[in-house]
Design an enzyme around this catalytic site. Structure first.
Site, PDB file in Angstrom:
ATOM      1  N   GLY A  50      22.245 109.016  17.599  1.00  0.00           N
ATOM      2  CA  GLY A  50      23.054 110.171  17.975  1.00  0.00           C
ATOM      3  C   GLY A  50      22.920 110.601  19.418  1.00  0.00           C
ATOM      4  N   ASP A 106      21.159 114.897  20.549  1.00  0.00           N
ATOM      5  CA  ASP A 106      22.564 115.215  20.291  1.00  0.00           C
ATOM      6  C   ASP A 106      22.730 116.643  19.783  1.00  0.00           C
ATOM      7  OD1 ASP A 106      21.279 114.612  17.900  1.00  0.00           O
ATOM      8  OD2 ASP A 106      22.804 113.217  17.184  1.00  0.00           O
ATOM      9  N   ASP A 109      19.911 121.028  14.505  1.00  0.00           N
ATOM     10  CA  ASP A 109      20.476 121.621  13.288  1.00  0.00           C
ATOM     11  C   ASP A 109      19.366 122.424  12.612  1.00  0.00           C
ATOM     12  OD1 ASP A 109      21.931 122.228  11.050  1.00  0.00           O
ATOM     13  OD2 ASP A 109      22.152 120.180  10.336  1.00  0.00           O
ATOM     14  N   LYS A 137      23.238 124.164  16.665  1.00  0.00           N
ATOM     15  CA  LYS A 137      24.042 124.812  15.628  1.00  0.00           C
ATOM     16  C   LYS A 137      23.521 126.189  15.319  1.00  0.00           C
ATOM     17  CE  LYS A 137      25.647 121.229  12.653  1.00  0.00           C
ATOM     18  NZ  LYS A 137      25.700 120.664  11.292  1.00  0.00           N
ATOM     19  N   VAL A 159      29.828 118.342  12.499  1.00  0.00           N
ATOM     20  CA  VAL A 159      30.625 117.851  13.627  1.00  0.00           C
ATOM     21  C   VAL A 159      30.385 116.356  13.861  1.00  0.00           C
ATOM     22  CG1 VAL A 159      30.778 120.093  14.789  1.00  0.00           C
ATOM     23  CG2 VAL A 159      28.815 118.604  15.258  1.00  0.00           C
ATOM     24  N   ASP A 165      27.609 111.197  14.106  1.00  0.00           N
ATOM     25  CA  ASP A 165      28.325 110.357  13.133  1.00  0.00           C
ATOM     26  C   ASP A 165      28.527 111.034  11.798  1.00  0.00           C
ATOM     27  OD1 ASP A 165      25.473 110.229  12.415  1.00  0.00           O
ATOM     28  OD2 ASP A 165      26.118 108.727  10.960  1.00  0.00           O
TER      29      ASP A 165
END
Ligand code: IMP
Ligand code: MG
Length: 186
Positions: A50, A106, A109, A137, A159, A165
């Site tokens: 990512g 990336d 979360d 996020k 997303v 991905d």
């Protein structure tokens, strides 16, 4: 049958231009902050897969000599929710002891992946560690992550694109977007 990607996207959150502008600013900030540290050695680490797209753009926005290295940890699998399970699949190629480390991620979360990585890398005695994440996020109960360089605070949606991905697809979209719900059901 022809299979292309853009049709699967419901909306674009960050366009190619938005991302390019922000990544350039992040690179400039890193250049300013690390100019006096470059002699000791700087390693920018990407977390595969990512982080790779973001990292390769970010390093080109940094006007300092840096080394690049890669790590792979297990992440989402094919599910749209964080398992919290992380394990090293590929370790760094080079030593980081005494060097200034910047992790290019990336997305933050749950924050579990990065905190796990930070612990592992800190134990290898780098001169310093900082995190550069493209996205963070806005989720409840996110672990506290010390993220020095952040691209965008993003809504709590799944997303894809620009490295992110769904089932290993869409990483090569040049923007970050939200998938049409029917794509998950395929
Ligand atoms: P964590 O929940 O912060 O540990 O995130 C772990 C990893 O899950 C991230 O590095 C991403 O690879 C992946 N991930 C988290 N949110 C998303 C998303 O919205 N789309 C795609 N991958 C994601
Ligand atoms: Mg990742």
């Amino acid at each position: 049958m022809q299979v292309t990607m853009h049709e699967d996207i419901e909306s674009v959150l960050y366009s190619e231009e938005d991302i390019a502008r922000r990544v350039h600013e992040m690179g400039q900030a890193i250049t300013a902050d690390y100019a006096d540290k470059a002699e000791e050695g700087i390693t920018v680490i990407s977390v595969l897969c990512g982080g790779a797209v973001f990292m390769t753009d970010l390093v080109r926005a940094i006007n300092l000599p840096i080394a690049m290295d890669f790590m792979a940890v297990s992440s989402y699998g094919n599910a749209a929710q964080s398992s919290g399970v992380v394990r090293i699949i590929k370790d760094l190629t080079h030593e980081i002891a005494g060097r200034h480390v910047i992790i290019a991620e990336d997305i933050i979360d749950s924050g579990l992946t990065l905190n796990y990585l930070l612990d592992i890398l800190a134990a290898r005695n780098p001169a310093s560690i900082a995190v550069a994440a493209l996205l963070k996020k806005q989720v409840p109960n996110q672990a506290e992550v010390d993220c020095k360089y952040l691209g965008f605070e993003c809504p709590n949606e799944f997303v894809v694109g620009y490295g992110l991905d769904f089932a290993e697809k869409y990483r090569n979209l040049p923007y970050v977007g939200i998938l049409k719900p029917e794509v998950y059901k395929k």
